[in-house]
Design a protein around this motif. Structure first.
Motif, mmCIF file in Angstrom:
data_model
loop_
_atom_site.group_PDB
_atom_site.id
_atom_site.type_symbol
_atom_site.label_atom_id
_atom_site.label_comp_id
_atom_site.label_asym_id
_atom_site.label_seq_id
_atom_site.Cartn_x
_atom_site.Cartn_y
_atom_site.Cartn_z
ATOM 1 N N PHE A 1 0.877 -1.167 0.000
ATOM 2 C CA PHE A 1 0.000 0.000 0.000
ATOM 3 C C PHE A 1 0.914 1.217 0.000
ATOM 4 O O PHE A 1 2.089 1.104 0.378
ATOM 5 C CB PHE A 1 -0.897 0.005 1.247
ATOM 6 C CG PHE A 1 -2.103 -0.902 1.142
ATOM 7 C CD1 PHE A 1 -2.852 -0.963 -0.030
ATOM 8 C CD2 PHE A 1 -2.494 -1.687 2.206
ATOM 9 C CE1 PHE A 1 -3.951 -1.794 -0.139
ATOM 10 C CE2 PHE A 1 -3.597 -2.532 2.111
ATOM 11 C CZ PHE A 1 -4.329 -2.579 0.929
ATOM 12 N N ASP B 1 -10.702 -2.512 11.204
ATOM 13 C CA ASP B 1 -9.395 -2.226 10.615
ATOM 14 C C ASP B 1 -9.601 -1.659 9.214
ATOM 15 O O ASP B 1 -9.858 -2.398 8.261
ATOM 16 C CB ASP B 1 -8.536 -3.491 10.561
ATOM 17 C CG ASP B 1 -7.171 -3.218 9.922
ATOM 18 O OD1 ASP B 1 -6.909 -2.042 9.563
ATOM 19 O OD2 ASP B 1 -6.378 -4.157 9.781
ATOM 20 N N HIS C 1 -1.144 7.754 7.128
ATOM 21 C CA HIS C 1 0.211 7.577 6.553
ATOM 22 C C HIS C 1 0.212 6.605 5.381
ATOM 23 O O HIS C 1 1.251 6.416 4.758
ATOM 24 C CB HIS C 1 1.233 7.182 7.623
ATOM 25 C CG HIS C 1 1.151 5.780 8.160
ATOM 26 N ND1 HIS C 1 1.246 5.491 9.497
ATOM 27 C CD2 HIS C 1 1.005 4.577 7.568
ATOM 28 C CE1 HIS C 1 1.179 4.185 9.698
ATOM 29 N NE2 HIS C 1 1.017 3.610 8.525
ATOM 30 N N LYS C 2 -0.915 6.010 5.095
ATOM 31 C CA LYS C 2 -0.935 5.190 3.887
ATOM 32 C C LYS C 2 -1.381 6.052 2.707
ATOM 33 O O LYS C 2 -0.574 6.561 1.959
ATOM 34 C CB LYS C 2 -1.869 3.983 4.083
ATOM 35 C CG LYS C 2 -1.230 2.871 4.916
ATOM 36 C CD LYS C 2 -2.083 1.617 4.899
ATOM 37 C CE LYS C 2 -1.314 0.377 5.289
ATOM 38 N NZ LYS C 2 -0.605 0.434 6.571
ATOM 39 N N THR D 1 -5.651 -6.363 3.121
ATOM 40 C CA THR D 1 -4.394 -6.067 2.440
ATOM 41 C C THR D 1 -4.204 -6.899 1.175
ATOM 42 O O THR D 1 -3.644 -6.428 0.190
ATOM 43 C CB THR D 1 -3.220 -6.336 3.404
ATOM 44 O OG1 THR D 1 -3.567 -5.765 4.658
ATOM 45 C CG2 THR D 1 -1.941 -5.729 2.897
ATOM 46 N N HIS E 1 -5.692 -8.421 8.237
ATOM 47 C CA HIS E 1 -4.233 -8.268 8.192
ATOM 48 C C HIS E 1 -3.567 -9.034 9.342
ATOM 49 O O HIS E 1 -4.177 -9.243 10.402
ATOM 50 C CB HIS E 1 -3.917 -6.769 8.303
ATOM 51 C CG HIS E 1 -2.486 -6.435 8.135
ATOM 52 N ND1 HIS E 1 -1.644 -6.211 9.204
ATOM 53 C CD2 HIS E 1 -1.730 -6.276 7.023
ATOM 54 C CE1 HIS E 1 -0.430 -5.926 8.750
ATOM 55 N NE2 HIS E 1 -0.458 -5.953 7.430
ATOM 56 N N GLY F 1 -11.270 -3.270 3.935
ATOM 57 C CA GLY F 1 -10.175 -3.095 2.988
ATOM 58 C C GLY F 1 -8.986 -3.966 3.356
ATOM 59 O O GLY F 1 -7.978 -3.477 3.873
ATOM 60 N N SER G 1 1.290 3.200 14.444
ATOM 61 C CA SER G 1 0.892 2.317 13.355
ATOM 62 C C SER G 1 -0.431 1.635 13.686
ATOM 63 O O SER G 1 -0.857 1.602 14.855
ATOM 64 C CB SER G 1 1.963 1.249 13.135
ATOM 65 O OG SER G 1 1.985 0.398 14.266
ATOM 66 N N ALA G 2 -1.049 1.068 12.656
ATOM 67 C CA ALA G 2 -2.308 0.346 12.867
ATOM 68 C C ALA G 2 -2.082 -0.878 13.741
ATOM 69 O O ALA G 2 -2.978 -1.308 14.471
ATOM 70 C CB ALA G 2 -2.893 -0.063 11.517
HETATM 71 N N1 PLP Z 1 -4.209 -3.333 8.466
HETATM 72 C C1 PLP Z 1 -4.163 -3.343 7.133
HETATM 73 C C2 PLP Z 1 -5.417 -3.583 6.351
HETATM 74 C C3 PLP Z 1 -2.948 -3.109 6.479
HETATM 75 O O1 PLP Z 1 -2.894 -3.146 5.150
HETATM 76 C C4 PLP Z 1 -1.796 -2.884 7.241
HETATM 77 C C5 PLP Z 1 -0.494 -2.643 6.579
HETATM 78 O O2 PLP Z 1 -0.370 -2.624 5.395
HETATM 79 C C6 PLP Z 1 -1.898 -2.879 8.623
HETATM 80 C C7 PLP Z 1 -3.113 -3.100 9.210
HETATM 81 C C8 PLP Z 1 -0.690 -2.619 9.488
HETATM 82 O O3 PLP Z 1 -0.348 -1.282 9.329
HETATM 83 P P1 PLP Z 1 0.853 -0.608 10.123
HETATM 84 O O4 PLP Z 1 2.046 -0.732 9.257
HETATM 85 O O5 PLP Z 1 0.415 0.830 10.305
HETATM 86 O O6 PLP Z 1 1.001 -1.308 11.409
#
Ligand code: PLP
Length: 460
Positions: free
Chosen positions: A80, A261, A292-293, A236, A179, A234, A138-139
């Protein structure tokens, strides 16, 4: 080096950055480099004596950019995006210059209050009723925070004091499209990989609500303790969406917390026409999306919106004497909402980003990406021997060669060795597929059209 030297070198760095970005289209997206090649160019030990900045700078120019994958390259269509709009980069420079810790209100009053305000701005822009939330790195951290909170709430807040030994077997639910950060959260929260129940999805990639309900009932009957549900907005791999409203309704009916998520797709929800994809997110206890994406806030910047921050603060908050703010018990101390104590001033880049481009400017970019992805998918599907594996979900789709996995994998190798574009792979329904996502902040229709050009030239 002192701050006067920094004045000189910062200007130099700003000039270099502008030239670097202007040169990106002439560079391969990924470097032609083997593992270990770069490290060989560095000495084994740190220098004992200080080196002149000019020498360090020259080495940087000589060694580093050519050994980097260029995430801001307009033809980066892998993973992404990790967009860094120029305005957010500028804000990062300022945040770096102040280098403040935004952990307590009193350690960074402007950072804390700006975080409250920009989260409210974003919630309104996304159509979410959640007016409170927090910025994580981060997520992964946001989802871990949500899962820890689910665990504690289900355990009656006893896990924090007593630990998990003697607790019933905890169960967390998510679709098979979520994810790996959900797997990581289950592992780190002491729930265990085996107790993350991956609910089957239907042909559209959405979690089956009846299967979710049945799994919760079966687990309860077996004496286990369901703690919460993570919904996918959505995914990954191919951009799968759960029917969030159904999933959240099941969670609520079962007395469980829900976390959505939307790390990637959340940014698109500033456009009202895409919001049907996550209908129901407004009822979730927690929602994560990463500016940040796709949105353009330089990494790291992940927003977690909370219907009620109380349970998360109760789970993550600690207030030892050295972190108290005498006389101000009711102020917001964001370290109590997150896993780490120390926090960067991340709200600044969102404030700059939203003001410098405006929501309309950001929407225009996202709409373009979705349109161009649809065009690219159609152009690829029209090539001989190429077929769509998954159609565009927003700006993400996948394709493969009809001649099979090995030929598709070899094609991807040729594409990335060519260097004009960068794509990555996934597996879908047992099949190897090449993923394409369109979302780089500065990409143009011509950049995206290059995908079909490159693939057509490299077909077997
Ligand atoms: N959730 C989804 C759907 C993602 O695509 C990603 C990373 O690509 C994440 C969570 C994790 O993201 P992060 O790198 O911010 O931890």
């Amino acid at each position: 080096m002192n701050h006067e030297d920094l004045r000189h070198w910062s200007k130099h760095a700003a000039d270099w950055a502008a030239d670097y970005h202007a040169s990106l289209r002439d560079r391969p997206v990924r470097p032609d480099i083997a593992p270990g090649d770069f490290a060989k160019a560095l000495p084994d030990l740190a220098p004992e004596a200080a080196e002149p900045m000019q020498t360090i700078w020259d080495d940087f120019i000589r060694l580093v950019p050519g050994a980097m994958t260029h995430w801001q390259h307009p033809r980066f269509f892998a993973y992404f995006p990790a967009n860094a709009a120029p305005a957010s980069m500028l804000a990062e420079q300022l945040a770096n210059a102040m280098a403040a810790q935004a952990m307590l209100w009193q350690t960074s009053p402007a950072a804390t209050e700006m975080e409250v305000v920009v989260l409210r701005w974003l919630a309104a822009a996304l159509g979410l009723p959640h007016t409170r939330g927090v910025i994580h790195d981060s997520a992964t951290t946001a989802t871990l925070s949500a899962v820890l909170t689910m665990r504690e709430r289900a355990l009656g807040w006893e896990g924090l004091s007593k630990g998990l030994s003697g607790a019933p077997r905890l169960r967390l639910y998510a679709s098979d499209q979520t994810h790996s950060s959900v797997d990581k959260a289950a592992r780190l929260a002491g729930i265990g990989q085996e107790n993350l129940v991956k609910i089957v999805t239907d042909a559209s990639g959405a979690m089956r609500a009846d299967a979710l309900r049945a799994a919760i009932a079966a687990d309860r009957a077996a004496g286990m303790l369901p703690i919460g549900v993570v919904a996918c907005a959505g995914g990954t791999s191919v951009g799968a969406f759960d029917r969030i409203g159904e999933v959240v309704a099941v969670a609520r009916a079962e007395g469980l917390m829900s976390h959505v998520d939307a790390a990637w797709a959340g940014s698109a929800m500033i456009c009202t026409e895409y919001r049907a994809l996550w209908a129901g997110a407004e009822a979730a206890d927690s929602v994560v999306m990463n500016p940040h994406k796709w949105l353009g806030a330089q990494f790291d910047c992940s927003l977690q919106f909370l219907a009620d921050p109380g349970p998360q603060i109760r789970t993550l908050g600690l207030r030892p004497a050295y972190l108290e703010t005498p006389g101000q018990e009711e102020i917001t101390n964001f370290n109590e909402w997150t896993v780490p104590l120390g926090r960067r001033f991340r709200a600044l880049k969102l404030w700059f980003l939203l003001r410098a481009y405006g929501l309309e400017g950001l929407r225009a970019r996202i709409r373009n990406h979705v349109t161009w992805a649809q065009e690219a998918a159609a152009s690829l599907a029209a090539l001989p021997g190429v077929e769509t594996v998954t159609p565009p979900s927003l700006s993400l789709f996948s394709f493969a060669l009809t001649s099979g996995d090995a030929a598709t994998e070899a094609l991807l190798g040729r594409i990335n060795a060519d260097g004009r574009i960068y794509l990555t792979q996934t597996r879908h329904a047992g099949r190897y597929a090449i993923r394409v996502q369109v979302g780089q902040f500065d990409c143009t229709a011509e950049d995206v059209a290059m995908i079909a050009t490159v693939v057509s030239e490299l077909l077997p």
